[in-house]
Design a protein around this motif. Structure first.
Motif, PDB file in Angstrom:
ATOM      1  N   VAL A  19       9.281  -0.562   3.073  1.00 47.83           N
ATOM      2  CA  VAL A  19       8.696  -1.897   2.937  1.00 47.83           C
ATOM      3  C   VAL A  19       7.185  -1.801   2.854  1.00 47.83           C
ATOM      4  CG1 VAL A  19       8.403  -4.133   4.035  1.00 47.83           C
ATOM      5  CG2 VAL A  19      10.619  -3.014   4.091  1.00 47.83           C
ATOM      6  N   ALA A  20       6.597  -0.898   3.634  1.00 45.69           N
ATOM      7  CA  ALA A  20       5.141  -0.752   3.610  1.00 45.69           C
ATOM      8  C   ALA A  20       4.654  -0.386   2.221  1.00 45.69           C
ATOM      9  CB  ALA A  20       4.708   0.310   4.623  1.00 45.69           C
ATOM     10  N   VAL A  21       5.438   0.421   1.500  1.00 41.42           N
ATOM     11  CA  VAL A  21       5.044   0.839   0.162  1.00 41.42           C
ATOM     12  C   VAL A  21       5.353  -0.222  -0.876  1.00 41.42           C
ATOM     13  CG1 VAL A  21       5.511   2.506  -1.666  1.00 41.42           C
ATOM     14  CG2 VAL A  21       5.313   3.287   0.689  1.00 41.42           C
ATOM     15  N   LEU A  22       6.493  -0.903  -0.719  1.00 39.92           N
ATOM     16  CA  LEU A  22       6.995  -1.763  -1.785  1.00 39.92           C
ATOM     17  C   LEU A  22       6.573  -3.210  -1.699  1.00 39.92           C
ATOM     18  CD1 LEU A  22      10.606  -0.331  -1.865  1.00 39.92           C
ATOM     19  CD2 LEU A  22       8.818   0.080  -3.527  1.00 39.92           C
ATOM     20  N   LEU A  23       6.225  -3.695  -0.501  1.00 36.81           N
ATOM     21  CA  LEU A  23       5.914  -5.116  -0.355  1.00 36.81           C
ATOM     22  C   LEU A  23       4.598  -5.426  -1.049  1.00 36.81           C
ATOM     23  CD1 LEU A  23       7.002  -7.678   1.073  1.00 36.81           C
ATOM     24  CD2 LEU A  23       5.335  -7.213   2.835  1.00 36.81           C
ATOM     25  N   ALA A  24       4.662  -6.220  -2.090  1.00 36.06           N
ATOM     26  CA  ALA A  24       3.446  -6.546  -2.835  1.00 36.06           C
ATOM     27  C   ALA A  24       3.680  -7.732  -3.732  1.00 36.06           C
ATOM     28  CB  ALA A  24       3.007  -5.347  -3.686  1.00 36.06           C
ATOM     29  N   ALA A  25       2.643  -8.516  -3.921  1.00 32.40           N
ATOM     30  CA  ALA A  25       2.749  -9.660  -4.814  1.00 32.40           C
ATOM     31  C   ALA A  25       3.006  -9.216  -6.234  1.00 32.40           C
ATOM     32  CB  ALA A  25       1.457 -10.475  -4.745  1.00 32.40           C
ATOM     33  N   CYS A  26       2.490  -8.073  -6.631  1.00 36.27           N
ATOM     34  CA  CYS A  26       2.610  -7.661  -8.024  1.00 36.27           C
ATOM     35  C   CYS A  26       4.053  -7.424  -8.418  1.00 36.27           C
ATOM     36  CB  CYS A  26       1.785  -6.406  -8.275  1.00 36.27           C
ATOM     37  SG  CYS A  26       2.233  -4.995  -7.263  1.00 36.27           S
ATOM     38  N   ASP A  73       0.009 -15.183   1.531  1.00 38.17           N
ATOM     39  CA  ASP A  73      -0.218 -14.548   0.231  1.00 38.17           C
ATOM     40  C   ASP A  73      -1.542 -13.803   0.259  1.00 38.17           C
ATOM     41  OD1 ASP A  73      -0.258 -14.303  -2.829  1.00 38.17           O
ATOM     42  OD2 ASP A  73       1.544 -15.494  -2.500  1.00 38.17           O
ATOM     43  N   SER A  74      -2.218 -13.734  -0.891  1.00 36.23           N
ATOM     44  CA  SER A  74      -3.449 -12.960  -1.014  1.00 36.23           C
ATOM     45  C   SER A  74      -4.700 -13.793  -0.788  1.00 36.23           C
ATOM     46  CB  SER A  74      -3.511 -12.318  -2.409  1.00 36.23           C
ATOM     47  OG  SER A  74      -3.530 -13.316  -3.416  1.00 36.23           O
ATOM     48  N   GLY A  75      -4.529 -14.985  -0.198  1.00 39.11           N
ATOM     49  CA  GLY A  75      -5.663 -15.871   0.028  1.00 39.11           C
ATOM     50  C   GLY A  75      -5.739 -16.949  -1.039  1.00 39.11           C
ATOM     51  N   LYS A 103     -10.470 -16.087   1.188  1.00 36.70           N
ATOM     52  CA  LYS A 103     -11.053 -15.087   0.307  1.00 36.70           C
ATOM     53  C   LYS A 103      -9.916 -14.285  -0.303  1.00 36.70           C
ATOM     54  CE  LYS A 103     -13.895 -10.898   0.349  1.00 36.70           C
ATOM     55  NZ  LYS A 103     -14.659  -9.965   1.207  1.00 36.70           N
ATOM     56  N   SER A 104      -9.906 -14.138  -1.617  1.00 36.35           N
ATOM     57  CA  SER A 104      -8.823 -13.433  -2.309  1.00 36.35           C
ATOM     58  C   SER A 104      -8.907 -11.940  -2.020  1.00 36.35           C
ATOM     59  CB  SER A 104      -8.917 -13.688  -3.812  1.00 36.35           C
ATOM     60  OG  SER A 104      -8.796 -15.070  -4.086  1.00 36.35           O
ATOM     61  N   VAL A 105      -7.785 -11.343  -1.598  1.00 35.61           N
ATOM     62  CA  VAL A 105      -7.753  -9.939  -1.216  1.00 35.61           C
ATOM     63  C   VAL A 105      -6.513  -9.267  -1.809  1.00 35.61           C
ATOM     64  CG1 VAL A 105      -8.986 -10.378   0.947  1.00 35.61           C
ATOM     65  CG2 VAL A 105      -6.482 -10.434   0.922  1.00 35.61           C
ATOM     66  N   GLY A 106      -6.416  -7.949  -1.621  1.00 35.46           N
ATOM     67  CA  GLY A 106      -5.235  -7.215  -2.044  1.00 35.46           C
ATOM     68  C   GLY A 106      -5.253  -6.819  -3.513  1.00 35.46           C
ATOM     69  N   SER A 107      -4.137  -6.266  -3.963  1.00 36.66           N
ATOM     70  CA  SER A 107      -4.052  -5.766  -5.341  1.00 36.66           C
ATOM     71  C   SER A 107      -3.916  -6.890  -6.353  1.00 36.66           C
ATOM     72  CB  SER A 107      -2.861  -4.810  -5.470  1.00 36.66           C
ATOM     73  OG  SER A 107      -1.635  -5.506  -5.294  1.00 36.66           O
ATOM     74  N   LYS A 108      -3.489  -8.071  -5.933  1.00 37.24           N
ATOM     75  CA  LYS A 108      -3.370  -9.230  -6.805  1.00 37.24           C
ATOM     76  C   LYS A 108      -4.121 -10.397  -6.176  1.00 37.24           C
ATOM     77  CE  LYS A 108      -0.717  -7.822 -10.220  1.00 37.24           C
ATOM     78  NZ  LYS A 108      -1.064  -7.985 -11.641  1.00 37.24           N
ATOM     79  N   PRO A 109      -5.441 -10.353  -6.166  1.00 38.65           N
ATOM     80  CA  PRO A 109      -6.208 -11.383  -5.458  1.00 38.65           C
ATOM     81  C   PRO A 109      -6.016 -12.789  -6.004  1.00 38.65           C
ATOM     82  CG  PRO A 109      -7.639 -10.020  -6.838  1.00 38.65           C
ATOM     83  CD  PRO A 109      -6.309  -9.346  -6.802  1.00 38.65           C
ATOM     84  N   GLU A 110      -5.619 -12.908  -7.272  1.00 40.48           N
ATOM     85  CA  GLU A 110      -5.421 -14.242  -7.861  1.00 40.48           C
ATOM     86  C   GLU A 110      -4.095 -14.876  -7.459  1.00 40.48           C
ATOM     87  OE1 GLU A 110      -3.307 -11.354 -10.438  1.00 40.48           O
ATOM     88  OE2 GLU A 110      -5.306 -11.395  -9.545  1.00 40.48           O
ATOM     89  N   SER A 162      -1.902  -2.465  -2.169  1.00 39.28           N
ATOM     90  CA  SER A 162      -2.862  -1.364  -2.249  1.00 39.28           C
ATOM     91  C   SER A 162      -3.311  -1.037  -0.835  1.00 39.28           C
ATOM     92  CB  SER A 162      -4.058  -1.743  -3.132  1.00 39.28           C
ATOM     93  OG  SER A 162      -4.776  -2.830  -2.569  1.00 39.28           O
ATOM     94  N   ALA A 163      -4.046   0.057  -0.692  1.00 35.43           N
ATOM     95  CA  ALA A 163      -4.480   0.485   0.642  1.00 35.43           C
ATOM     96  C   ALA A 163      -5.357  -0.582   1.286  1.00 35.43           C
ATOM     97  CB  ALA A 163      -5.235   1.802   0.532  1.00 35.43           C
ATOM     98  N   ASN A 164      -4.976  -0.996   2.475  1.00 32.41           N
ATOM     99  CA  ASN A 164      -5.728  -2.012   3.207  1.00 32.41           C
ATOM    100  C   ASN A 164      -6.893  -1.346   3.933  1.00 32.41           C
ATOM    101  OD1 ASN A 164      -6.669  -4.079   4.805  1.00 32.41           O
ATOM    102  ND2 ASN A 164      -4.716  -4.560   5.748  1.00 32.41           N
ATOM    103  N   PRO A 165      -8.130  -1.743   3.625  1.00 29.52           N
ATOM    104  CA  PRO A 165      -9.276  -1.098   4.282  1.00 29.52           C
ATOM    105  C   PRO A 165      -9.280  -1.243   5.797  1.00 29.52           C
ATOM    106  CG  PRO A 165      -9.950  -3.070   3.061  1.00 29.52           C
ATOM    107  CD  PRO A 165      -8.545  -2.774   2.660  1.00 29.52           C
ATOM    108  N   SER A 166      -8.579  -2.273   6.302  1.00 31.38           N
ATOM    109  CA  SER A 166      -8.548  -2.454   7.757  1.00 31.38           C
ATOM    110  C   SER A 166      -7.512  -1.559   8.419  1.00 31.38           C
ATOM    111  CB  SER A 166      -8.226  -3.910   8.093  1.00 31.38           C
ATOM    112  OG  SER A 166      -6.845  -4.190   7.900  1.00 31.38           O
ATOM    113  N   GLY A 167      -6.599  -1.004   7.608  1.00 26.31           N
ATOM    114  CA  GLY A 167      -5.561  -0.134   8.159  1.00 26.31           C
ATOM    115  C   GLY A 167      -4.317  -0.864   8.633  1.00 26.31           C
ATOM    116  N   LYS A 168      -4.299  -2.201   8.579  1.00 25.76           N
ATOM    117  CA  LYS A 168      -3.130  -2.958   9.035  1.00 25.76           C
ATOM    118  C   LYS A 168      -2.031  -2.913   7.975  1.00 25.76           C
ATOM    119  CE  LYS A 168      -3.574  -6.844  11.242  1.00 25.76           C
ATOM    120  NZ  LYS A 168      -3.963  -8.221  11.610  1.00 25.76           N
ATOM    121  N   SER A 169      -0.817  -2.581   8.400  1.00 27.78           N
ATOM    122  CA  SER A 169       0.309  -2.504   7.469  1.00 27.78           C
ATOM    123  C   SER A 169       1.025  -3.849   7.398  1.00 27.78           C
ATOM    124  CB  SER A 169       1.298  -1.432   7.939  1.00 27.78           C
ATOM    125  OG  SER A 169       1.991  -1.879   9.101  1.00 27.78           O
ATOM    126  N   ASP A 170       1.968  -3.946   6.467  1.00 27.43           N
ATOM    127  CA  ASP A 170       2.763  -5.171   6.352  1.00 27.43           C
ATOM    128  C   ASP A 170       3.598  -5.401   7.602  1.00 27.43           C
ATOM    129  OD1 ASP A 170       4.253  -2.845   4.765  1.00 27.43           O
ATOM    130  OD2 ASP A 170       5.766  -4.116   5.697  1.00 27.43           O
TER     131      ASP A 170
END
Length: 468
Positions: A19-26, A73-75, A103-110, A162-170
């Motif tokens: 899940v940590a790898v696959l969970l993503a808006a994209c 979501d991504s903000g 603030k829009s974040v992550g691999s799909k900020p929109e 994508s890699a979270n700069p804060s280190g927090k996982s899903d």
């Protein structure tokens, strides 16, 4: 009821990693075609689902006033012209340092802004419109009009894909986001995020149970085939969650923009969708990420019309008024059928006492045996006005200990089986002795029950006869 196999420590670690790898808006966005130069009114005219899904008729009853909907979501860009005044609070579950969740974040900020405008966009008056009332017909709004244009939005940002700069996982972000949304008054939660695995980390159990016990409707995307989701993935597999599948323009299950699974509750448009982009632009997109806010918006319309209606009844009203499609009855492509917002707001629907999509409390009791991981306390955030709690703090139900009567019955059953086993062994021994004298074994054909004689090999061992 949704179901997945009970977890073991090894499986739990594997699921958490997957899940940590696959969970993503994209993985839920089948396509995105930006056109920021287009006029806003051109986009407004293309929102076919407002009429086709019965939403414009449902507005005769409700537009979602007084209901808070959390968008995990991504903000959300609250400065988008079509979202002016709709975002009333937010929280950053990603830990990326923007406390208001806008603030829009992550691999799909929109992604979050696309979802938010479809759910609660309010449009905006064109620049040429008169600022004061004037004779003649009212000037229609430009831009995107959401399904629940009078609802209030809570933006809960997560960093996924994508890699979270804060280190927090899903594993940390999702339950934290759900709990914050519940604690800050959300009556509906929209999750247009998902994975390609039906299982979810045990760390999510307590948060989704918390939402269930606080009477919150959670709506989640089924996922897209084009994104690798041939089967519905978590969190859309969690019992009690209203899972949304996608349709093409002909109201047929979308080949690219919808997965399938027994947890699907309802289907809604997923192709040729329109939404707002951060910075004020617009885009055409596709996927169950966009189907989800359509259904979440209808849930907000219902909760606005009937504030005291339970989450179970809200979900039941949506699925029971859906137009049956595909195989008769509930099926893995359309769930209970195609969304009919007008019927959901106007039809006479019998009161429901249970959620037709199951309950996470019962699933935990059966599969986790009361060992769900407790949710970590949330960090202090800027307080947002919230509804007073109506239920006690959520607790994880433990499996009920057997009574003395149950224990006695269990002991009797064990003794009975032991006696039966001895009788069977004795009978088998007698047959073996006879077979040894006659040089043959009796074998029963499983399909016919006819007994026939089979010559026994001279060196056949007793263990083979017993196993056969």
């Amino acid at each position: 009821m949704h179901s997945t196999p009970a977890s073991t420590p090894l499986v739990s670690r594997a699921v958490a990693a997957a899940v940590a790898v696959l969970l993503a808006a994209c993985c839920l966005c089948a396509g995105l075609f930006t056109a920021p130069s287009a006029r806003a009114d051109e986009w407004r005219d293309k929102e076919y689902w407002l009429a086709d899904s019965g939403i414009t008729k449902a507005w005769e009853v409700s537009k979602g006033a007084g209901v808070k909907v959390a968008v995990i979501d991504s903000g959300i860009d609250a400065q988008h012209p079509d979202l002016k005044g709709s975002v009333v609070g937010g929280y950053d579950a990603s830990g990326s340092g923007q406390p208001d969740g806008q603030k829009s974040v992550g691999s799909k900020p929109e992604h979050g802004t696309l979802v938010a405008t479809m759910l609660a966009g309010r449009g905006h008056q064109p620049a040429s419109a008169s600022p004061s009332p004037s004779p003649g017909p009212a000037v229609p709004p430009d831009g995107i009009m959401g399904v629940a244009p009078e609802a209030q939005l809570l933006s809960v940002s997560t960093w996924l894909g994508s890699a979270n700069p804060s280190g927090k996982s899903d594993q940390d972000q999702i339950p934290e986001a759900v709990r914050w949304a519940v604690d800050n008054g959300a009556k509906v939660i929209n999750i247009s995020l998902g994975s390609t695995t039906p299982q979810w980390p045990q760390s999510w159990d307590a948060a989704f149970l918390y939402a269930e016990q606080k009477d919150v409707v959670i709506v989640a995307a089924a996922g897209n085939r084009v994104g690798g989701n041939t089967q519905v993935g978590a969190p859309a597999t969690i019992p009690g969650v209203l899972t949304v599948a996608g349709l093409d323009r002909k109201n047929v299950a979308s080949v690219d923009a919808s997965s399938q699974g027994i947890s699907i509750g309802v289907a809604a448009p997923a192709e040729n969708l329109l939404g707002g982009l951060p910075g004020g632009g617009y885009a055409e997109w596709a996927g169950t990420s966009g189907s989800t806010p359509i259904v979440a918006g209808v849930a907000a319309l219902i909760r606005s019309k009937w504030p005291d209606m339970s989450a179970e009844q809200v979900i039941n009203r949506i699925v029971s008024t859906a137009q049956d499609a595909g195989a008769p009855g509930k099926d893995p492509l359309y769930g209970y059928g195609i969304l009919n917002a007008e019927a959901a707001l106007k039809a006479d629907v019998p009161e429901a006492t249970v959620n037709p999509l199951g309950t996470i409390a019962e699933w935990i009791r059966v599969h986790r045996r009361g060992n769900a991981a407790p949710a970590a306390p949330l960090p202090t955030a800027t307080p947002v006005p919230s509804a007073a709690p109506t239920l006690p703090e959520a607790t994880v139900p433990a499996a009920k200990a057997p009574s003395q009567r149950d224990s006695a019955i269990g002991a009797a059953v064990v003794i009975g089986f032991a006696v039966l086993f001895v009788v069977i062994i004795a009978a088998a021994a007698i047959q073996l002795r006879r077979a040894g004298r006659n040089g043959s074994l009796a074998v029963e054909e499983p399909d016919t029950g006819v007994m026939e004689s089979v010559q026994a090999p001279r060196n056949q061992q007793v263990t083979e006869a017993s196993d056969g």
